[in-house]
Structure formats: C-alpha cells, structure tokens
Design an enzyme around this catalytic site. Structure first.
Site, short mmCIF file in Angstrom:
data_model
loop_
_atom_site.label_atom_id
_atom_site.label_comp_id
_atom_site.label_asym_id
_atom_site.label_seq_id
_atom_site.Cartn_x
_atom_site.Cartn_y
_atom_site.Cartn_z
N LYS A 142 19.44 -71.80 4.73
CA LYS A 142 20.36 -72.39 4.08
C LYS A 142 21.69 -71.62 4.39
O LYS A 142 21.32 -70.59 4.49
CB LYS A 142 20.27 -72.93 2.55
CG LYS A 142 20.18 -71.95 1.73
CD LYS A 142 19.71 -72.21 0.21
CE LYS A 142 19.66 -71.29 -0.67
NZ LYS A 142 18.72 -70.17 -0.09
N TYR A 227 24.79 -71.71 -3.52
CA TYR A 227 24.03 -71.62 -4.79
C TYR A 227 24.57 -72.06 -5.95
O TYR A 227 23.89 -72.59 -6.76
CB TYR A 227 23.79 -70.14 -4.97
CG TYR A 227 22.78 -69.40 -4.16
CD1 TYR A 227 21.57 -69.48 -4.16
CD2 TYR A 227 23.28 -68.73 -3.02
CE1 TYR A 227 20.52 -69.02 -3.45
CE2 TYR A 227 22.49 -68.23 -2.07
CZ TYR A 227 21.09 -68.18 -2.42
OH TYR A 227 20.04 -67.57 -1.49
#
Length: 374
Positions: A142, A227
């Site tokens: 990611k 995140y």
C-alpha cells in the site's frame, strides 16, 4: 535514456525500505464457494517477492521463513548482487530468480502461487498487471497505486485473468488493532464521537524515491498518512461523508520541493464520529485516540512494526505481540488454501477506497473546499 533504462538503473540501486503499509474489518467477509476444489490443507503456497528493498528483506522474507503455510519460492530484482545474496541465503534455484525484463517468464514457474509486489508506488500498476497476465495471484503493498484510475486498471486486470488481488494491510491481522476494530464497530463503549489519528517521522535521505512525486504520488500522506485514514475507517466500520484539509508550512524548501511536508485533515462519518488526522515527514508522532460515549481507547505506538501498545479507560490492553507480516501471510494463505480466495477485507476494492480518500484530501488541501465522498 529511455524510461525503461531509467527504471532499471533506479531499481539496481534501490536499497531503501519499500512498502509501509492497516484495515477494514476485523471479521473477514463470508466468502463465496469457489468454483474449483480448494488445495489440500497441507499445501504450502509459493510466494515471489518483486523488489528486494528493506521491507522485503527485513519483514516479508522473515515472515516467509517463519510462516507454516507459505514460503519464498522466487525473487525479482534488478540487482545482480541482491540476486546472488538471496539465492545463497534461501537456497533458491537459478530458474526462480528473475529481473524486471524477464519477469513475465514467471508464468512458467509452477512453484509460484502468489506474486507480492514491493516496489515504489508508481510501479505497482505495471507489475500487478503483469503478474495477473502471468496467471498468478497478486499481493501489492500500500498505497495500492497513485490514482483511483490505476486502482481500477489493476482490479480489472486481475478480474480478467481470474486471479486474486490483495493489498498488504498487515494491521488487519495484528491483535491490538483487531481489538480496537472490535470495540469500535461493536460499539462496546457506545458510539464513537471523536478520533485523533497521527503518523509522522523525520525523513532521511533527501534523494530517496519517497520525496519524488512521480514515484511516490505525494509525500507523507501517501506513505504513512494512509494508516491514519485506514484507522478512522476500521474503528467506525464506516466510510467518510466528506473531508477538509490543510497543507502545513514547508520548512525545508529543497527537501520538499516536490511533495508536501505535512498535511492535516478532518472527516465526518455517518454515525456522527468526527476525525482529525495529521501526517508529516518532519514530526515524529504515532498515535490513535478514540473517544466514545462510554469511554476511550488509545494506541501508541499505533501503526509501526511494533510492539504496538494500547490502553483504554479500563486500563492497559494485554494482548499478544506478534510479527505483523508473519500473521498476515499465514492468514492470507490459510484463506487461499481453504477457499481459493484472499480475505475480502484486504482486496483491491479496499485499496481503491483508501485511494479515493487520499486523493480527496489532496484536493481539499489544494482548493480549500470541503470535498464530498458520497
């Protein structure tokens, strides 16, 4: 110099950490019955790592050494020195060592079940699509790509090839994070009202790819800010309604000539939760704070490799400390062996949802407008 030559030169010198990359739902979605019989339970899945930077070397390779149901079956690198080092360390046959030019030959390697792409963000789409065309299931670090359109292309390529696409949301499998997901989504402390989610660090080498927009897609938001976006989604189990955002001041004009130094954002969720997020390449901070009707939760450290620590209004959270990548790979491969599919909560659509929000944060910061996400 051609684009391909430039990319090869970059990859041959690549030694920085690749990937960072946390979560949607603590409980995996119910999976459809596969059309073909799943592999036997005792099968170990072979994984090929594409890109042998710090994350691959120090986290994913360690996970593949420790995992019970998967192993390192092949490597892809532009560095002959790394190829030699890894071949010796992991006793890999020469036919399981590839470079970026002959990568497509991996289609013939029956030992490889899953290709894990651990490259700079801008290279994710190319190698995910090539992996899909090679008929292999694909894991990707990611953020999934640098745009929503690229995510769409990656999802389509894997669908067309009949292969699974997953994103490396390691925190989906980490006990403290799973507990925060459970409490938030089950409303054990009532409705979530407010969250503060921060992740930043002081970036080093000013020449690294993370500071080049063409390769990284942006600055800290694309690297560690994802995140924080994930945390707000997995605590509530909801998708945000809108976002506003502001870029922070640039204190180092040379280092941050191409990407943001920091960015703050605000989001509202359907259940009424308000979220403040912050990410930076000049501030060392890592925290998730959740306030609900009947109590609070806090993780700090919250997102890095650990050990993650947590507290609530009831006291310290006492949960197992795990190696994130090992439990991630074991869970993904267990699901694959049993059902023929990756867990739904880490699929390409999940990666695309994050990308949509990241792009909206940039748009909000650039325009000063509230950007709708519905």
């Amino acid at each position: 110099m051609s684009e391909n030559q430039s990319r090869r030169s970059f990859l041959q010198n690549l030694g920085v950490g690749l990937g960072t990359t946390a979560a949607a739902f603590a409980v995996p979605s119910v999976m459809a019955v596969p059309e073909v019989a799943p592999p036997k339970d005792d099968k170990k899945l072979g994984v090929a790592l594409v890109g042998l930077g710090s994350y691959a070397k120090n986290q994913l390779a360690v996970a593949l050494e420790n995992a019970k149901n998967c192993y390192l079956a092949a490597i892809v690198t532009g560095s002959p020195a790394k190829a030699e080092e890894w071949t010796k360390k992991y006793n890999l046959p020469k036919e399981s060592v590839y470079n970026y030019q002959n990568f497509d030959e991996i289609a013939k390697n029956k030992a490889v079940d899953i290709i894990y792409v651990v490259l700079p963000n801008s290279m994710h789409p190319e190698f995910v699509i090539r992996a899909a065309k090679a008929g292999k299931h694909v894991m990707c670090e990611k953020p999934m790509a640098n745009s929503v359109a690229e995510c769409d292309a990656m999802i389509k390529a894997c669908k067309d090839a009949g292969v699974q696409l997953g994103v490396g949301y390691r925190l989906h499998f980490e006990p403290f994070t799973q507990e925060v997901m459970r409490i938030g989504q089950k409303k054990e402390k009532g409705n979530v009202r407010f969250m503060q989610t921060n992740f930043g660090f002081t970036i080093g080498d000013p020449t690294q790819w993370r500071l080049k927009k063409a390769m990284a897609g942006g600055g800290p938001l694309m690297d560690v800010g994802i995140y924080c976006v994930q945390a707000s989604r997995y605590v509530t189990g909801e998708e945000p309604l809108w976002v506003t955002a502001q870029f922070g001041p640039i204190t180092d004009k040379e280092r941050f000539k191409d990407v943001e130094e920091s960015v703050s954002w605000q989001m509202e969720f359907p259940g009424g939760a308000m979220v403040n997020g912050f990410t930076s390449y000049k501030s060392n901070i890592e925290q998730l704070y959740v306030s609900a009707d009947k109590g609070w939760l806090q993780l700090g450290p919250a997102y890095s490799y650990g050990p993650i620590k947590g507290r609530s209004n009831e006291g310290e959270m006492k949960l197992p400390v795990v190696h994130h990548q090992t439990v991630m790979m074991e869970a993904i491969c267990k699901e694959m062996i049993e059902t023929g599919k990756f867990p739904k909560h880490i699929d390409g659509d999940e990666g695309k949802r994050d990308m949509k929000i990241l792009m909206a944060i940039y748009e909000a910061a650039q325009t000063g407008k509230r950007i709708s996400l519905v």
